[in-house]
Design an enzyme around this catalytic site. Structure first.
Site, PDB file in Angstrom:
ATOM      1  CE  LYS A 141      -4.055   1.945   0.164  1.00 38.72           C
ATOM      2  NZ  LYS A 141      -4.989   1.916  -0.972  1.00 38.72           N
ATOM      3  CG  ASP A 170      -6.569  -0.423  -3.000  1.00 39.44           C
ATOM      4  OD1 ASP A 170      -5.441  -0.713  -3.445  1.00 39.44           O
ATOM      5  OD2 ASP A 170      -7.024   0.742  -3.005  1.00 39.44           O
ATOM      6  CG  ASP A 177      -8.788 -16.510   5.252  1.00 34.77           C
ATOM      7  OD1 ASP A 177      -7.760 -17.209   5.354  1.00 34.77           O
ATOM      8  OD2 ASP A 177      -9.672 -16.450   6.139  1.00 34.77           O
TER       9      ASP A 177
HETATM   10 MG    MG Z   1      -5.562 -16.177   8.393  1.00 35.63          MG
END
Ligand code: MG
Ligand code: IPM
Length: 371
Positions: free
Chosen positions: A189, A221, A249
């Site tokens: 970022k 992002d 994830d």
């Molecule tokens: Mg994790």
């Protein structure tokens, strides 16, 4: 080969899934003439209950005296729902990572052709996706100073990176890219954060030592968007601790289930192998959790010790189980199999892959897999 493996099953579904990984490793040991010995140790909520400490000294000692650690899962809703708890299960894992200097967390993501339709994403988008995330694991905001004011109105978590912390994982990521498709994407970022600007500067400099690697940069992002917009564009993703946690994830959606994603954490001392998923408390003790992430973590363990044929045996067995739909409910909502049965299938397949020992009729009926 003789390997001493510390078995830290942890909380929730951890014990159920690691049990299948042990079963599979036992089958590999038998087939290839290795000796793997397992030493159990407590970590997480279970360790807090027994000793008051999420990482008891005894556990740390067992880990340090082992060749590798097979880790299950950590966390218990009892602690999540009470933010005032000073002692939390996750501290066990974080302390373990820090104490063992496990600065690089490697999270591969591949798609299985037979599972492509399970993903919530379109087949054409995810087909052929194959990348690996190199997540920095022992620094950044997780390990900065954490404060909260006495009036309870202000809190802070500071994020610090040194060049040394950036360099060591960056070299590993560039080397990984060299034996893959030769592309590295740094996710940061840098338009907002000083630490990210340092990452960009260092990684650019280090990149000059790897002229064969195409280096790209993405703001986090945008990376979050690109991951599900065009995941095939990635080869090696290099990123800091928190971004890597979140993006991995997200990436699991591409594979079809978070229950498929394995990881290796490597660094200065004993390496640790663990699924990326959490403790899934709702499934605890129900024998429904997907053991494949744990089993594939065991394959990464074997790769780490250059037992590549053995690791490949595990991956072939996993692919076969997926192909035959011998899967837990996350992948197979109709004819599903128990955690134990998936483990049994994998270990039997490894020991006896020459023979068609599995009963197709029983499989179709969703019953026992093995004759
Ligand atoms: Mg994790
Ligand atoms: C992970 C987990 C951990 C992390 C938690 C349990 C502290 O989410 O390994 O991805 O955030 O690193």
């Amino acid at each position: 080969m003789e390997l001493k493996i510390a078995l830290l099953s942890g909380d929730g579904i951890g014990p159920e899934v690691t049990q299948q990984a042990v079963k599979v490793l036992d089958a590999i040991a038998e087939k290839h003439g290795h000796t793997f010995t397992f030493t159990k140790a407590d970590v997480g909520a279970i360790a807090i209950e027994k000793t008051g400490n999420p990482l008891p000294n005894e556990t740390l000692e067992i880990c340090k005296n082992s060749d590798a650690i097979l880790f299950g899962a950590i966390g218990d809703p009892k602690y999540d729902n009470n933010p005032d708890n000073a002692i939390r299960p996750e501290q066990g894992l974080l302390k373990l990572r820090k104490n063992l200097g496990l600065f690089a967390n490697i999270r591969p993501l591949t798609t299985y052709p037979t599972l492509i339709h399970k993903s919530n994403l379109k087949k054409d988008v995810i087909k052929g996706t194959d990348f690996v995330i190199y997540r920095e694991l022992t620094s950044g905001i997780y390990f900065g100073e954490h404060t909260s004011s006495s009036d309870g109105k202000t809190a802070s978590d500071s994020c610090t990176y040194t060049t040394e912390q950036i360099d060591r994982i960056s070299h590993l990521a560039f080397k990984a890219a060299q034996v893959r498709r030769k592309k590295l994407t740094l996710v940061d970022k840098a338009n907002a954060l000083e630490t990210s600007r340092l990452w960009r500067k260092r990684v650019t400099e280090i990149g000059q030592q790897y002229p064969d690697i195409k280096l790209e940069y993405l703001f986090v992002d945008n990376a979050a968007m690109q991951l599900i917009l065009k995941p095939t564009q990635f080869d090696v993703i290099l990123t800091e601790n928190l971004f890597g946690d979140i993006l991995s994830d997200e990436a699991s959606v591409i594979a079809g289930s978070i229950g498929l994603l394995a990881s290796a954490s490597i660094g200065e001392k004993t390496a640790l192998f663990e699924p990326i998923h959490g403790s899934y408390p709702d499934a605890k003790g129900k024998n429904i959790a997907n053991p494949l992430a744990s089993v594939l973590s065991a394959a990464m363990l074997l790769d780490y010790f250059s037992l590549h044929d053995e690791a490949e045996d595990i991956r072939i067995a996993v692919e076969k189980s997926i192909e035959l739909n011998i899967s837990t409910p996350d992948l197979n909502s109709t004819n599903h199999f128990s955690t134990t049965n998936v483990g049994n299938f994998l270990s039997d397949f490894i020991l006896d892959d020459e023979n068609t020992f599995y009963n197709k009729n029983n499989i179709d009926l969703g019953q026992s897999t093995i004759i």
